[in-house]
Design a protein around this motif. Sequence first.
Motif, PDB file in Angstrom:
ATOM      1  N   ASP A   1       0.954  -1.153  -0.338  1.00 24.79           N
ATOM      2  CA  ASP A   1       0.422   0.041   0.063  1.00 24.79           C
ATOM      3  C   ASP A   1       0.971   1.136   0.175  1.00 24.79           C
ATOM      4  N   PHE A   2       0.370   2.077  -0.706  1.00 17.76           N
ATOM      5  CA  PHE A   2       1.009   3.146  -0.651  1.00 17.76           C
ATOM      6  C   PHE A   2       0.540   4.602  -1.868  1.00 17.76           C
ATOM      7  N   MET A   3       1.413   5.902  -1.288  1.00 15.54           N
ATOM      8  CA  MET A   3      -0.037   6.959  -1.509  1.00 15.54           C
ATOM      9  C   MET A   3       1.121   7.085  -2.834  1.00 15.54           C
ATOM     10  N   ASP A   4       0.056   7.619  -3.731  1.00 18.29           N
ATOM     11  CA  ASP A   4       0.087   7.690  -5.129  1.00 18.29           C
ATOM     12  C   ASP A   4       0.481   9.129  -5.721  1.00 18.29           C
ATOM     13  N   PHE A   5       1.708   9.823  -6.726  1.00 15.97           N
ATOM     14  CA  PHE A   5       1.151  11.614  -7.474  1.00 15.97           C
ATOM     15  C   PHE A   5       0.064  11.535  -8.026  1.00 15.97           C
ATOM     16  N   VAL A   6      -1.003  12.521  -7.917  1.00 18.49           N
ATOM     17  CA  VAL A   6      -2.206  12.916  -8.543  1.00 18.49           C
ATOM     18  C   VAL A   6      -1.090  14.319  -9.275  1.00 18.49           C
ATOM     19  N   VAL A   7      -0.972  13.591 -10.932  1.00 12.81           N
ATOM     20  CA  VAL A   7      -0.894  15.317 -11.704  1.00 12.81           C
ATOM     21  C   VAL A   7      -2.034  15.492 -12.283  1.00 12.81           C
ATOM     22  N   ASP A   8      -2.748  16.587 -12.155  1.00 12.50           N
ATOM     23  CA  ASP A   8      -3.425  17.171 -13.133  1.00 12.50           C
ATOM     24  C   ASP A   8      -4.771  16.228 -13.698  1.00 12.50           C
ATOM     25  N   GLY A   9      -5.114  15.445 -11.845  1.00 11.82           N
ATOM     26  CA  GLY A   9      -6.174  14.869 -11.325  1.00 11.82           C
ATOM     27  C   GLY A   9      -5.660  13.588 -11.488  1.00 11.82           C
ATOM     28  N   ARG A  10      -5.178  13.305 -12.170  1.00 13.07           N
ATOM     29  CA  ARG A  10      -4.744  11.629 -13.511  1.00 13.07           C
ATOM     30  C   ARG A  10      -3.456  11.234 -11.749  1.00 13.07           C
ATOM     31  N   PRO A  11      -3.523   9.632 -11.731  1.00 11.20           N
ATOM     32  CA  PRO A  11      -1.772   8.962 -11.184  1.00 11.20           C
ATOM     33  C   PRO A  11      -0.945   9.125 -12.064  1.00 11.20           C
TER      34      PRO A  11
ATOM     35  N   ASP B   1       2.726  -0.325 -18.493  1.00 15.07           N
ATOM     36  CA  ASP B   1       3.475  -2.003 -17.714  1.00 15.07           C
ATOM     37  C   ASP B   1       4.170  -1.575 -16.621  1.00 15.07           C
ATOM     38  N   LEU B   2       4.416  -0.713 -15.575  1.00 20.48           N
ATOM     39  CA  LEU B   2       5.714  -0.009 -14.975  1.00 20.48           C
ATOM     40  C   LEU B   2       4.883  -0.797 -13.362  1.00 20.48           C
ATOM     41  N   ASP B   3       5.750  -1.838 -12.868  1.00 14.43           N
ATOM     42  CA  ASP B   3       5.406  -2.975 -11.173  1.00 14.43           C
ATOM     43  C   ASP B   3       5.936  -2.060 -10.738  1.00 14.43           C
ATOM     44  N   ALA B   4       5.476  -0.074 -10.011  1.00 17.55           N
ATOM     45  CA  ALA B   4       5.973   0.174  -9.377  1.00 17.55           C
ATOM     46  C   ALA B   4       5.345   1.117  -7.972  1.00 17.55           C
ATOM     47  N   VAL B   5       6.090   0.855  -6.877  1.00 16.49           N
ATOM     48  CA  VAL B   5       4.779   1.962  -6.267  1.00 16.49           C
ATOM     49  C   VAL B   5       6.773   3.060  -5.667  1.00 16.49           C
ATOM     50  N   SER B   6       5.233   4.211  -4.804  1.00 20.07           N
ATOM     51  CA  SER B   6       6.585   5.581  -4.548  1.00 20.07           C
ATOM     52  C   SER B   6       7.109   4.922  -3.072  1.00 20.07           C
ATOM     53  N   PRO B   7       7.695   5.894  -3.282  1.00 21.34           N
ATOM     54  CA  PRO B   7       8.363   6.176  -2.074  1.00 21.34           C
ATOM     55  C   PRO B   7       7.708   6.171  -0.489  1.00 21.34           C
ATOM     56  N   LEU B   8       6.576   6.153  -1.132  1.00 21.46           N
ATOM     57  CA  LEU B   8       5.936   6.632   0.473  1.00 21.46           C
ATOM     58  C   LEU B   8       4.954   5.960   0.833  1.00 21.46           C
ATOM     59  N   ALA B   9       5.337   4.557   1.157  1.00 17.06           N
ATOM     60  CA  ALA B   9       4.074   3.127   1.355  1.00 17.06           C
ATOM     61  C   ALA B   9       4.414   3.243   2.668  1.00 17.06           C
ATOM     62  N   SER B  10       2.743   2.496   2.915  1.00 16.60           N
ATOM     63  CA  SER B  10       2.228   2.195   4.182  1.00 16.60           C
ATOM     64  C   SER B  10       4.037   1.637   5.350  1.00 16.60           C
ATOM     65  N   ASP B  11       4.552   0.349   4.783  1.00 12.70           N
ATOM     66  CA  ASP B  11       4.783  -1.011   5.531  1.00 12.70           C
ATOM     67  C   ASP B  11       6.477  -0.117   5.461  1.00 12.70           C
ATOM     68  N   VAL B  12       7.283   1.093   5.365  1.00 11.87           N
ATOM     69  CA  VAL B  12       8.245   1.694   5.574  1.00 11.87           C
ATOM     70  C   VAL B  12       7.875   2.380   6.843  1.00 11.87           C
TER      71      VAL B  12
END
Length: 345
Positions: free
Chosen positions: A30-40, A47-58
């Motif tokens: 689980d993480f917080m994604d960046f929303v730019v102009d209303g879109r993640p 096709d990118l399997d990735a998470v932001s650095p703002l993950a809940s389990d760190v």
Amino acid sequence: MAAEYATFGLAPATRAGGVHADGDFQVHRDFMDFVVDGRPLLFRLSDLDAVSPLASDVPPAIFTAQVRCLLLEADAPLPGGRYVIYGCPECADLACGAVTAVILRDGDDFVWRDFAWQTAEHADLELNAYPGIGPYRFSGAEYRAALAGLLDGSAHPARRVLLIGARVALLARLAAALRTIGIGADITQDARDVPADELRTYDAVAFGRAVTGEQRASVDRAFADAGVDVAHVDGLAPIVPVLVAQIEHALARGPAEGRRLTRLTASAAGAEVEVTSSCRVRLTAYRLDRLHRTHVREVFDGLLEPGAHRVALEAGAVKGEAFVVARTPGSVLVTAVTRGVPGRG
């Protein structure tokens, strides 16, 4: 500095874990994604399997450090003023690859530019830049407010699910699979015996097919008395990967309209899947034979463009009681195979 203003926000997101047919697994994040102009922003990266650095389990200290980096209150972790925007969801190792960008101040504004795919200390913009993504100029007040709101210690804890059913051996395998991918799981036969404070730590409750209406009502009353609203999962089949996928879907964060995978139906004739952005989709069929043995077949693995798509299913893959699991890098859906036409019943 030339860059058009864009809106900046944050939204809860999930990198769905899962147990694959070959026994391999991927971790739930689980993480917080960046929303730019209303879109993640992640949706712009096909096709990118990735998470932001703002993950809940760190750990909290590391989470806070990540936020302060994005606020430019700490030095950039990479040369050239570059920051990790998205990283490997399994290990966060730069060697696995990461999306990085230069973040800088321009007056009161924050600017993200020079996005690139990076696997070493220095980014090669000639070979690995992301054309068409950025630069983005964010209002300083909006940007700081969104990120500073994460520093109050309210980052989401790891998810937990309560498992209830008659087949203890199956529940034990399911709990082990969930824990393997980073989801806490406990087993009980009667939620009335669980203290209210503990019930409040669960995000979902999953019921086996043999659970009676009376048992369900008792569980619902226990959660209601504890003052907690949890997601309910009705187990489709005694198949661990199918149950894991159902629970993953129930635990998904953020609004449904913000997910890549939005619809899945299936019949003996084929499966219909709908995605909101270009991404890799994998379809796996599971079926139970007359002896209740599980059979698994990968029926599709490829890149799909936004919109609805029909995928043919071999008759042998969905014979009898069958189910289809669809996965993208960020979401999962499950459906039982019906005998009608996909999308019409």
